[in-house]
Design an enzyme around this catalytic site. Structure first.
Site, PDB file in Angstrom:
ATOM      1  N   HIS A 162      12.918  46.274  45.739  1.00  0.00           N
ATOM      2  CA  HIS A 162      14.268  45.730  45.887  1.00  0.00           C
ATOM      3  C   HIS A 162      14.843  45.286  44.533  1.00  0.00           C
ATOM      4  O   HIS A 162      15.342  44.168  44.413  1.00  0.00           O
ATOM      5  CB  HIS A 162      14.258  44.529  46.844  1.00  0.00           C
TER       6      HIS A 162
HETATM    7  C1  LIG Z   1      10.124  52.767  48.913  1.00  0.00           C
HETATM    8  C2  LIG Z   1      11.226  51.845  49.320  1.00  0.00           C
HETATM    9  C3  LIG Z   1      11.120  51.096  50.495  1.00  0.00           C
HETATM   10  C4  LIG Z   1      12.167  50.229  50.857  1.00  0.00           C
HETATM   11  N1  LIG Z   1      12.145  49.629  52.096  1.00  0.00           N
HETATM   12  C5  LIG Z   1      13.270  48.981  52.524  1.00  0.00           C
HETATM   13  C6  LIG Z   1      13.389  48.545  53.868  1.00  0.00           C
HETATM   14  O1  LIG Z   1      12.503  48.770  54.700  1.00  0.00           O
HETATM   15  N2  LIG Z   1      14.526  47.877  54.237  1.00  0.00           N
HETATM   16  C7  LIG Z   1      15.538  47.626  53.348  1.00  0.00           C
HETATM   17  O2  LIG Z   1      16.515  46.977  53.723  1.00  0.00           O
HETATM   18  N3  LIG Z   1      15.444  48.029  52.069  1.00  0.00           N
HETATM   19  C8  LIG Z   1      14.355  48.745  51.661  1.00  0.00           C
HETATM   20  N4  LIG Z   1      14.316  49.247  50.395  1.00  0.00           N
HETATM   21  C9  LIG Z   1      15.400  48.915  49.468  1.00  0.00           C
HETATM   22  C10 LIG Z   1      16.701  49.666  49.720  1.00  0.00           C
HETATM   23  O3  LIG Z   1      16.457  50.953  50.229  1.00  0.00           O
HETATM   24  C11 LIG Z   1      17.468  49.708  48.409  1.00  0.00           C
HETATM   25  O4  LIG Z   1      17.748  48.392  48.006  1.00  0.00           O
HETATM   26  C12 LIG Z   1      18.768  50.460  48.519  1.00  0.00           C
HETATM   27  O5  LIG Z   1      18.546  51.772  48.959  1.00  0.00           O
HETATM   28  C13 LIG Z   1      19.449  50.469  47.157  1.00  0.00           C
HETATM   29  O6  LIG Z   1      20.699  51.060  47.284  1.00  0.00           O
HETATM   30  P1  LIG Z   1      21.539  51.445  45.991  1.00  0.00           P
HETATM   31  O7  LIG Z   1      22.739  52.131  46.475  1.00  0.00           O
HETATM   32  O8  LIG Z   1      21.646  50.250  45.116  1.00  0.00           O
HETATM   33  O9  LIG Z   1      20.592  52.477  45.188  1.00  0.00           O
HETATM   34  P2  LIG Z   1      19.864  53.785  45.688  1.00  0.00           P
HETATM   35  O10 LIG Z   1      19.883  53.894  47.161  1.00  0.00           O
HETATM   36  O11 LIG Z   1      18.551  53.806  44.997  1.00  0.00           O
HETATM   37  O12 LIG Z   1      20.784  54.945  45.147  1.00  0.00           O
HETATM   38  C14 LIG Z   1      20.844  55.371  43.817  1.00  0.00           C
HETATM   39  C15 LIG Z   1      21.067  56.873  43.834  1.00  0.00           C
HETATM   40  O13 LIG Z   1      21.482  57.292  42.553  1.00  0.00           O
HETATM   41  C16 LIG Z   1      20.802  58.485  42.206  1.00  0.00           C
HETATM   42  N5  LIG Z   1      20.798  58.553  40.739  1.00  0.00           N
HETATM   43  C17 LIG Z   1      20.016  57.847  39.890  1.00  0.00           C
HETATM   44  N6  LIG Z   1      20.314  58.176  38.627  1.00  0.00           N
HETATM   45  C18 LIG Z   1      21.300  59.068  38.675  1.00  0.00           C
HETATM   46  C19 LIG Z   1      22.047  59.775  37.674  1.00  0.00           C
HETATM   47  N7  LIG Z   1      21.832  59.594  36.353  1.00  0.00           N
HETATM   48  N8  LIG Z   1      22.981  60.664  38.087  1.00  0.00           N
HETATM   49  C20 LIG Z   1      23.229  60.872  39.406  1.00  0.00           C
HETATM   50  N9  LIG Z   1      22.557  60.232  40.382  1.00  0.00           N
HETATM   51  C21 LIG Z   1      21.621  59.325  40.017  1.00  0.00           C
HETATM   52  C22 LIG Z   1      19.439  58.316  42.840  1.00  0.00           C
HETATM   53  O14 LIG Z   1      18.762  59.541  42.989  1.00  0.00           O
HETATM   54  C23 LIG Z   1      19.797  57.650  44.158  1.00  0.00           C
HETATM   55  O15 LIG Z   1      20.069  58.592  45.170  1.00  0.00           O
HETATM   56  C24 LIG Z   1      13.293  50.102  50.001  1.00  0.00           C
HETATM   57  C25 LIG Z   1      13.389  50.861  48.834  1.00  0.00           C
HETATM   58  C26 LIG Z   1      12.391  51.742  48.500  1.00  0.00           C
HETATM   59  C27 LIG Z   1      12.535  52.572  47.242  1.00  0.00           C
END
Ligand SMILES: Cc1cc2nc3c(=O)[nH]c(=O)nc-3n(C[C@H](O)[C@H](O)[C@H](O)COP(=O)(O)OP(=O)(O)OC[C@H]3O[C@@H](n4cnc5c(N)ncnc54)[C@H](O)[C@@H]3O)c2cc1C
Length: 552
Positions: free
Chosen positions: A469
């Site tokens: 997270h």
């Molecule tokens: C293994 C794991 C288990 C988890 N379990 C839970 C859970 O059970 N419940 C819960 O609530 N939360 C959980 N989380 C946390 C939650 O999923 C994340 O906090 C959330 O998905 C983050 O959202 P975000 O939009 O900030 O980033 P992300 O969802 O990580 O999105 C970022 C995106 O940007 C893309 N990206 C990165 N760099 C670039 C670039 N240079 N150019 C283009 N694209 C790029 C990535 O590939 C990704 O698709 C978990 C996370 C993980 C990794």
């Protein structure tokens, strides 16, 4: 520059999918969505039981960011898994549907000078997105596209954990997501009829064929392009070929808490001395970019059990065959339709009345990183959900293909060390309490010989893992706060037409899993950007008490 769009969204993760959905469907915008990873169209993503195989196995859907060696963990470097696929974290996560406490968001509100980020401000977004299969009330919606349901399959470990925690005076709760995290209970998950419901499933799938959306996968964004201080597009790479796309509107970063600050720095927005070290010309000296990194991490206890109470053996031999038949022939039911994490508790071991700072998971299996031959086992994990330690994200180099340099600094704050130690001892107390105690055979991690505080802390240093997270690296704050990167309407300070809608924006980590909040924040971000809502005039009362406000 060739292609031009109304908006460019960088990263099709939890927040990115929501962002494009709202822009296209509600505002009719032409949007370019660039995602570094591949499509999410794969069975292992859709089947809830595939999660651990993705996190600990080898798939293209997860990338592991290795931290700097951590002095506070005896020099250990930590791998933090992140989604690298359409849906981002929501396509690889454990699917637990959780929100922070009322206080968590009210502290955000305070950090922004009362601009409108409290619990009451976010609830409409949680409710609107949520398609809860059981709850429908002032905190929960049941008609939204994000399906949320009770665990479809329970194991005996769940029942043992629920009853044991109540014997330890932790009250039963049937809803962790009403603003009050206290208690022990069954989790709800972003699972529908035995299939994962990621942000991509809920928000991107409905618009995949909409001509106003252009989705490019396996497209890594290198930097934002500026004319003066106004963003006009992005540079990205597909198959080693560099492209540019332009926008008449805004560039929205939703690349996650490690990459969004990296992209700002690669674009000249960050601490100027650090940018100079990498030969990057400073556009805006913004000292807060990459600071304030926070992450949840866990203390682990694994024990063998006298009889089967969990998932051991369910994925091999005849049992695996039986489970596959059950899953595919009978409406995705049985163990394959389960996330493997069906129960949890939130406690505060210092003051039972105070906001919980430890989340406890009960998993009916040996933890994959524990070195012991496979057998019937159970794992308890204590997740430090209000860490005070703060880390950093910096550039490793000016090359966008390099991972950023991540310094987690877990347990660098003495209070975090004390509370982790206390929570590991509490896990031992749980397995020594009835009815759990009746099935425990041997606690093999940490072994019984590890008794002194020093030895237990050493065990924690060697074994603690991320709960995945990471947040906070482009935090929002008041306009005149020099360390805030974003204004309360999530604009990047010092430039025009760039916003950050992902977990990087959090000033303080919430005390629960972060996926639902990432999605709610993105939708609120779109509303601010499109002028549908405005920032609140400061002065409104929230639940933040004087004592708690010192944390911010
Ligand atoms: C293994 C794991 C288990 C988890 N379990 C839970 C859970 O059970 N419940 C819960 O609530 N939360 C959980 N989380 C946390 C939650 O999923 C994340 O906090 C959330 O998905 C983050 O959202 P975000 O939009 O900030 O980033 P992300 O969802 O990580 O999105 C970022 C995106 O940007 C893309 N990206 C990165 N760099 C670039 C670039 N240079 N150019 C283009 N694209 C790029 C990535 O590939 C990704 O698709 C978990 C996370 C993980 C990794």
């Amino acid at each position: 520059m060739k292609d031009s769009f109304d908006f460019i969204v960088v990263g099709a993760g939890s927040s990115g999918c929501v962002t494009v959905n709202r822009l296209v469907l509600e505002h009719g915008a032409r949007v370019l969505l660039l995602e570094a990873g591949p499509s999410n169209n794969n069975q292992i993503i859709k089947m809830p039981a595939g999660t651990l195989k993705m996190i600990y196995g080898k798939t293209p859907f997860v990338k592991r960011i290795r931290s700097m060696p951590q002095p506070s963990l005896g020099g250990r470097a930590i791998d933090v898994a992140q989604g690298n696929v359409v849906g981002g974290g929501s396509s690889v996560n454990v699917m637990l549907y959780a929100r922070g406490s009322r206080l968590d968001y009210d502290l955000w509100d305070k950090a922004t000078g009362g601009a409108g980020w409290g619990w009451d401000d976010l609830i409409p977004y949680f409710r609107r997105q949520e398609g809860n299969q059981r709850l429908q009330n002032e905190a929960h919606g049941s008609e939204g596209p994000l399906k949320v349901s009770d665990a479809p399959y329970l194991i005996e470990a769940d029942s043992l954990f629920l009853r044991t925690m109540q014997n330890l005076n932790i009250p039963y709760t049937d809803d962790f997501n009403s603003g009050n995290l206290h208690g022990v209970g069954l989790t709800q998950s972003t699972v529908y009829r035995g299939r994962r419901c990621s942000s991509a499933d809920a928000f991107l799938s409905p618009i995949l064929n909409d001509p106003r959306l252009t989705l490019v996968t396996s497209a890594r964004v290198n930097r934002i392009l500026f004319e003066g201080t106004r963003a006009v597009g992005v540079e990205y790479v597909v198959d080693d070929i560099t492209h540019q796309a332009s926008t008449t509107g805004e560039v929205i970063l939703t690349a996650g808490a490690f990459v969004s600050p990296q992209l700002l720095m690669l674009s000249g927005i960050g601490p100027c001395k650090h940018l100079e070290e990498h030969g990057i010309k400073t556009l805006v000296d913004s000292p807060g970019v990459g600071q304030n990194l926070q992450d949840h991490h866990v203390a682990i206890l694994s024990a063998t059990t006298k009889r089967p109470i969990g998932y051991f053996g369910e994925d091999t031999g005849l049992k695996a065959l039986k489970n596959a038949i059950q899953y595919f022939a009978f409406k995705n039911s049985g163990p394959i339709g389960s996330t493997g994490s069906e129960t949890m508790a939130f406690v505060n071991l210092d003051d039972p009345e105070a906001d919980p700072d430890i989340q406890i998971y009960c998993i009916g299996a040996m933890w994959p990183t524990v070195k012991r031959g496979p057998t019937d086992a159970v794992t308890l994990m204590a997740n430090l959900v209000k860490p005070l330690s703060r880390g950093t994200v910096k550039l490793r180099s000016a090359n966008p293909a390099d991972h950023p340099e991540v310094d987690l600094r877990w347990l660098s704050d003495p209070s975090d060390r004390r509370r982790m130690l206390q929570s590991l001892k509490y896990l031992r107390e749980i397995v020594a309490t009835a009815p759990f105690s009746s099935v425990i055979d041997e606690i093999f991690s940490p072994v019984n010989q590890i008794q002194s505080d020093e030895a237990l802390l050493d065990y924690i240093h060697q074994t603690t893992e991320s709960n995945y997270h990471p947040v906070g690296t482009c935090r929002m704050g008041q306009e005149d706060d020099p360390m805030s990167v974003l204004t309360p309407d999530l604009k990047v300070k010092g430039v025009q037409n760039v916003r950050v809608f992902d977990c990087s924006m959090m000033p303080i980590i919430i005390s629960a899993n972060t996926n639902a909040t990432a999605m709610a924040v993105a939708e609120k971000g779109v509303d601010h950007m499109m002028g549908k809502i405005s920032l609140r005039t400061p002065g409104r009362q929230t639940s933040v008490s004087t004592a708690e406000s010192t944390r911010s």
